[in-house]
Scaffold this motif. Structure first.
Motif, PDB file in Angstrom:
ATOM      1  N   LYS A   5     -29.943 -63.381 -28.348  1.00  0.00           N
ATOM      2  CA  LYS A   5     -29.395 -63.423 -29.719  1.00  0.00           C
ATOM      3  C   LYS A   5     -28.875 -62.042 -30.120  1.00  0.00           C
ATOM      4  O   LYS A   5     -27.791 -61.910 -30.671  1.00  0.00           O
ATOM      5  CB  LYS A   5     -30.506 -63.808 -30.716  1.00  0.00           C
ATOM      6  N   SER A   8     -25.677 -61.240 -28.354  1.00  0.00           N
ATOM      7  CA  SER A   8     -24.560 -61.982 -28.951  1.00  0.00           C
ATOM      8  C   SER A   8     -24.165 -61.358 -30.285  1.00  0.00           C
ATOM      9  O   SER A   8     -22.970 -61.176 -30.579  1.00  0.00           O
ATOM     10  CB  SER A   8     -24.981 -63.441 -29.140  1.00  0.00           C
ATOM     11  N   LEU A   9     -25.166 -61.009 -31.081  1.00  0.00           N
ATOM     12  CA  LEU A   9     -24.910 -60.391 -32.391  1.00  0.00           C
ATOM     13  C   LEU A   9     -24.176 -59.054 -32.231  1.00  0.00           C
ATOM     14  O   LEU A   9     -23.164 -58.800 -32.902  1.00  0.00           O
ATOM     15  CB  LEU A   9     -26.252 -60.186 -33.117  1.00  0.00           C
ATOM     16  N   THR A  12     -20.609 -59.527 -31.005  1.00  0.00           N
ATOM     17  CA  THR A  12     -19.774 -60.088 -32.074  1.00  0.00           C
ATOM     18  C   THR A  12     -19.439 -59.012 -33.105  1.00  0.00           C
ATOM     19  O   THR A  12     -18.284 -58.922 -33.555  1.00  0.00           O
ATOM     20  CB  THR A  12     -20.508 -61.265 -32.765  1.00  0.00           C
ATOM     21  N   LEU A  13     -20.430 -58.196 -33.446  1.00  0.00           N
ATOM     22  CA  LEU A  13     -20.166 -57.132 -34.434  1.00  0.00           C
ATOM     23  C   LEU A  13     -19.180 -56.099 -33.895  1.00  0.00           C
ATOM     24  O   LEU A  13     -18.323 -55.607 -34.630  1.00  0.00           O
ATOM     25  CB  LEU A  13     -21.470 -56.444 -34.848  1.00  0.00           C
TER      26      LEU A  13
ATOM     27  N   MET B  87     -16.578 -63.782 -40.379  1.00  0.00           N
ATOM     28  CA  MET B  87     -15.993 -62.534 -39.884  1.00  0.00           C
ATOM     29  C   MET B  87     -14.537 -62.841 -39.562  1.00  0.00           C
ATOM     30  O   MET B  87     -14.258 -63.848 -38.914  1.00  0.00           O
ATOM     31  CB  MET B  87     -16.735 -62.096 -38.629  1.00  0.00           C
ATOM     32  N   ILE B  90     -12.470 -61.940 -35.626  1.00  0.00           N
ATOM     33  CA  ILE B  90     -12.747 -62.634 -34.364  1.00  0.00           C
ATOM     34  C   ILE B  90     -12.168 -64.049 -34.441  1.00  0.00           C
ATOM     35  O   ILE B  90     -11.794 -64.507 -35.523  1.00  0.00           O
ATOM     36  CB  ILE B  90     -14.251 -62.650 -34.031  1.00  0.00           C
ATOM     37  N   GLU B  94     -15.005 -67.843 -31.117  1.00  0.00           N
ATOM     38  CA  GLU B  94     -16.004 -66.769 -30.956  1.00  0.00           C
ATOM     39  C   GLU B  94     -17.060 -66.850 -32.056  1.00  0.00           C
ATOM     40  O   GLU B  94     -18.248 -66.637 -31.813  1.00  0.00           O
ATOM     41  CB  GLU B  94     -15.312 -65.397 -30.987  1.00  0.00           C
ATOM     42  N   PHE B  98     -21.021 -67.586 -31.622  1.00  0.00           N
ATOM     43  CA  PHE B  98     -22.012 -66.638 -32.126  1.00  0.00           C
ATOM     44  C   PHE B  98     -23.084 -67.372 -32.944  1.00  0.00           C
ATOM     45  O   PHE B  98     -24.284 -67.167 -32.757  1.00  0.00           O
ATOM     46  CB  PHE B  98     -21.314 -65.556 -32.971  1.00  0.00           C
ATOM     47  N   ASP B 101     -25.281 -69.289 -30.716  1.00  0.00           N
ATOM     48  CA  ASP B 101     -26.232 -68.384 -30.036  1.00  0.00           C
ATOM     49  C   ASP B 101     -27.431 -68.094 -30.934  1.00  0.00           C
ATOM     50  O   ASP B 101     -28.573 -68.136 -30.509  1.00  0.00           O
ATOM     51  CB  ASP B 101     -25.553 -67.045 -29.694  1.00  0.00           C
ATOM     52  N   VAL B 102     -27.110 -67.790 -32.190  1.00  0.00           N
ATOM     53  CA  VAL B 102     -28.169 -67.423 -33.143  1.00  0.00           C
ATOM     54  C   VAL B 102     -29.122 -68.604 -33.377  1.00  0.00           C
ATOM     55  O   VAL B 102     -30.323 -68.419 -33.547  1.00  0.00           O
ATOM     56  CB  VAL B 102     -27.515 -66.945 -34.462  1.00  0.00           C
ATOM     57  N   ASP B 104     -29.731 -70.923 -31.183  1.00  0.00           N
ATOM     58  CA  ASP B 104     -30.212 -71.399 -29.868  1.00  0.00           C
ATOM     59  C   ASP B 104     -29.675 -72.774 -29.499  1.00  0.00           C
ATOM     60  O   ASP B 104     -30.426 -73.642 -29.038  1.00  0.00           O
ATOM     61  CB  ASP B 104     -31.756 -71.473 -29.864  1.00  0.00           C
TER      62      ASP B 104
END
Lengths: 563, 253
Positions: A5, A8-9, A12-13, B87, B90, B94, B98, B101-102, B104
């Motif tokens: 995580k 990925s964070l 992405t940032l 955001m 991006i 993407e 993201f 991913d966060v 799961d």
């Protein structure tokens, strides 16, 4: 799971921060604004090309001499120290806005992420940004020290690690200060205060730092030491700058990691990494405690819901202004109520004259400074034209004209829908920018007058000539911004500091001032000194008049453009 | 699934935005949160989503205390704000990845769900473009896709219909009904009375931070008489808009 995580964070940032996908889409997929990519590439090449001689002609001989005098280590520790101080000042704003005011933070808070994870990713992103400072200030010194001291591969590997960590500590330091501070100062009531407070601390810090260094240099110079004694003193750990290096643990540890060999070097390097790790863990702990609650407080915006009395109501609404006055009020209110604009705009124009005076006051008794004064005395007739150029430089560095429309952001669309004449808008922006610039011009004229001890009439002449040149330079900057304003930003600081128009403005101003200075130097045989100021005045007036017309045309075009 | 108990939010120590509200939204329910501007709807929803910290009171999502275990509570929520929080530099793909991913979301499930959601909301052709190129409606739809990609049991939507085209609004309403039918919870705020009337199992009307009514549309009609929900809303919130004579605006120069 959490590591994935976090990865990925962070990725992405980084992508969002540098706009990698957006740039790829614009340049590679859509094949648009390729000139912009070429311009950035060209600017980077030009910068590198101009810095190589600086490093090879200036820094390298200095390093060779320093090593001969046994002061090579001091050069290393100083480079580390100064790159950290610079990084601290430059990164402070970016870090605070990234933590609390960026749009992506708003998107991250509702997600199942820990404060420490969000903070780590943001810290990492900003630190990458800051490495540019170390790239210019630290890396050349590490490389030159290595070459001139015949260092082995191990030194360069250590150097690389030292470089990668070099900007982390300053950013951790800012975090350590800002999080506990956020629990004491209720930022939701004083959001602007936070920015003003930190900005003032930074500005005062720079000025005092400069003054203190000069005072130190003065004390050393007046002690009547020989150059050999001076070298000994400089190599002495009790020396002022060494004291700072020792007091700043990363500089001390990095220096030992770089200059010692074998296991000892590895141990120092591990200690260097350990200090960062300890500070990082402290920041993570502080973040868990304060980060999201401070962010939550910052979101607490509610209208007062106070009913106006009839009198108050009449007071507010019974004032009528002309269109020009209304636009002018709008310009000033927007400027003063966005600290990123007001502080940067004002600080940019006054910092140069203030530093000039502080430097002169601090270094007054240094023999080198006295020699400089004698030199100025010999060329007294050049003080006014050179002072005028310096005043123009200070006055036109506000970056306000270069962001005249960029600062509007999406508000430009609102302006476009109103029945206002683009000429009136330009006039307002012209007056506003030039009034702020005027502060810089006057301060610089006074600073030059104070240092060179010229009369009031000459100071006035510097101010007038400098102001005319500033108006011309401001017009040029406004033309650049009117042609392609940067309207998409989520943080006002980006409109000024991360705006390509600002970069172009700096190139124009420096190019113009130094170009004219150089031109004056090579034509000094043909143009009498007394004529130099009238010529500069003429350039200012003619340039302002010619560019004014272009500016109006550009503004009209901008208001007709699809935004 | 959602339990708000004596929830209060005071801004700057003086402005009470949410004043001691308590309500429970059960599994299988679509709950509409209605109220005039500045009533405290968004503040309540922001506390639910974890953006704002309650001054007092408690929030439970699927039995998990939001304050004690925020990460676990957030894992159960799909939140869509009133203004899309995305955001911009991006690409849509993407961003979805993201979020997945966060939360799961396994790759196979995310691929399937993303494809379906993007097709429903007609974003499939824009997903590889940066979000900055999207229109407001497209951003709103992407925000919905991101909120639903992890199949959360609780949907918390702040005025989700605003900015959507009629087809997307229709799809969303259908999805809300289907989600509730599967035993999940939908909590949303809206200004559109027809939407509330059509799809909500229960509604709450909030004004000046206090809940004035909570129950089914039938129950409110029983209490206030057979009239449109709009009129009932104006009556409950003490609005005097019906009595205002607006002709003044057209006569004065």
């Amino acid at each position: 799971m959490r590591a994935r995580k976090l990865t990925s964070l962070t990725l992405t940032l980084i992508n969002e921060h540098y706009g990698i996908s957006k740039k790829w889409y614009t340049y590679a997929v859509k094949k648009q604004r390729l000139w912009e990519a070429a311009l950035i590439g060209g600017a980077v090449i030009a910068l590198i090309a101009s810095l190589v001689p600086l490093y090879s002609e200036l820094l390298n001989p200095l390093m060779i001499e320093s090593i001969k005098m046994g002061m090579g280590k001091l050069m290393l520790s100083n480079a580390f120290l100064y790159s950290s101080i610079f990084g601290l000042f430059l990164g402070m704003f970016t870090l605070i806005s990234s933590f609390f005011f960026s749009k992506e933070t708003a998107a991250l808070i509702p997600l199942p992420l820990k404060p420490a994870e969000v903070l780590s990713a943001k810290l990492f992103t900003v630190t990458i940004d800051q490495l540019v400072v170390s790239l210019f200030m630290l890396v050349p010194v590490i490389v030159l020290y290595g070459i001139n001291s015949n260092m082995q591969i191990g030194y360069y590997i250590t150097g690389l690690i030292v470089f990668l960590f070099s900007q982390l500590f300053p950013m951790l330091l800012v975090s350590i200060i800002i999080f506990p501070l956020s629990s004491v100062v209720k930022f939701n009531k004083n959001k602007d205060f936070m920015i003003f407070f930190i900005s003032t601390v930074v500005l005062v810090g720079v000025i005092f730092g400069q003054y203190y260094l000069n005072q130190f240099a003065m004390n050393q110079s007046t002690a009547g030491l020989s150059s050999q004694d001076m070298a000994k003193l400089l190599a002495n750990p009790d020396m002022f700058i060494n004291k700072i290096s020792m007091a700043y643990p990363p500089a001390f540890l990095a220096l030992n990691a770089l200059t010692q060999s074998g296991a000892s070097s590895i141990l120092w390097l591990l200690s260097y990494i350990g200090v960062h790790l300890a500070a990082f863990l402290l920041v993570l702990w502080l973040a868990e405690k304060f980060y999201f609650s401070t962010y939550s407080e910052l979101q607490e915006n509610a209208a007062g819901k106070k009913k106006l009395s009839d009198n108050e109501f009449e007071k507010v609404f019974s004032v009528k202004s002309t269109m020009y006055r209304a636009l002018m009020k709008r310009e000033w209110r927007y400027f003063l109520r966005v600290p990123a604009f007001s502080f940067n705009g004002l600080a940019n124009v006054v910092i140069f004259p203030i530093l000039l005076v502080v430097f002169a006051a601090g270094a007054y008794n240094i023999p080198e400074f006295q020699a400089l004064m004698t030199f100025i005395d010999q060329y007294k007739e050049l003080v006014v034209p050179v002072g005028s150029l310096l005043a123009a430089l200070a006055g036109s560095m506000s970056l306000l004209p270069a962001s005249a429309f960029s600062r509007e952001g999406r508000l430009l669309i609102e302006l476009k829908t109103l029945p206002v004449n683009p000429t009136a808008v330009i006039k307002v922006k012209f007056v506003h920018s030039n009034l702020i610039s005027g502060v810089g011009v006057v301060c610089s004229a006074l600073a030059v007058g104070f240092i060179s001890k010229i009369g009031w009439l000459e100071i006035l002449l510097i101010a007038v000539t400098g102001y005319l040149l500033t108006i011309f330079l401001n017009n040029l900057q406004m033309i650049v911004d009117t042609a392609k304003p940067m309207l998409e930003w989520d943080n006002p600081i980006k409109a000024m500091k991360q705006n390509i128009n600002g970069l172009l403005a700096i190139a124009i101003v420096f190019g113009f001032v130094f170009g004219l200075g150089y031109l004056g130097y090579i034509t000094r045989e043909y143009i009498p000194n007394q004529l130099m100021n009238p010529v500069l005045m003429l350039i200012g007036i003619a340039g302002s008049l010619i560019t004014w017309k272009t500016l109006l045309t550009q503004a009209k075009k901008l208001f007709e453009k699809d935004l | 699934m959602i339990e708000l108990s004596e929830l209060t939010k005071v801004y700057n120590g003086t402005v009470k935005a949410v004043d001691d509200i308590s309500l429970t939204v059960k599994p299988g329910e679509i709950f509409g949160f209605l109220g005039p501007n500045g009533a405290g709807k968004s503040t309540s929803i922001k506390m639910l989503a974890g953006i704002l910290k309650p001054t007092s009171g408690s929030i439970k999502i699927c039995g998990i205390d939001r304050m004690k275990d925020p990460i676990k509570a957030k894992m159960n929520i799909g939140y869509v704000p009133d203004e899309p929080l995305l955001m911009e530099k991006i690409t849509g793909a993407e961003y979805i990845n993201f979020i997945a991913d966060v939360f799961d979301v396994p790759p196979k499930i995310r691929t399937e769900r993303a494809q379906k959601l993007l097709e429903y909301f007609k974003l499939i052709n824009a997903v590889k473009d940066p979000i900055s190129t999207y229109s407001h409606g497209m951003r709103q739809k992407l925000s919905l896709v991101c909120a639903l990609i992890h199949n959360p049991p609780v949907w918390v939507l702040d005025e989700p219909i605003v900015g959507l085209d009629p087809e997307s609004a229709f799809i969303l309403k259908k999805m809300m009904v289907s989600h509730a039918k599967s035993g999940n919870t939908v909590f949303f705020s809206t200004h559109i009375m027809e939407v509330a009337e059509k799809i909500c199992d229960r509604i709450a009307i909030i004004s000046k931070g206090k809940i004035l009514f909570i129950g089914t549309v039938q129950e409110i009609r029983k209490a206030k008489g057979e009239q449109s929900l709009e009129k009932i809303f104006l009556e409950v919130t003490d609005s005097e808009s019906e009595k205002i004579d607006f002709s003044y605006l057209d006569t004065n120069q």
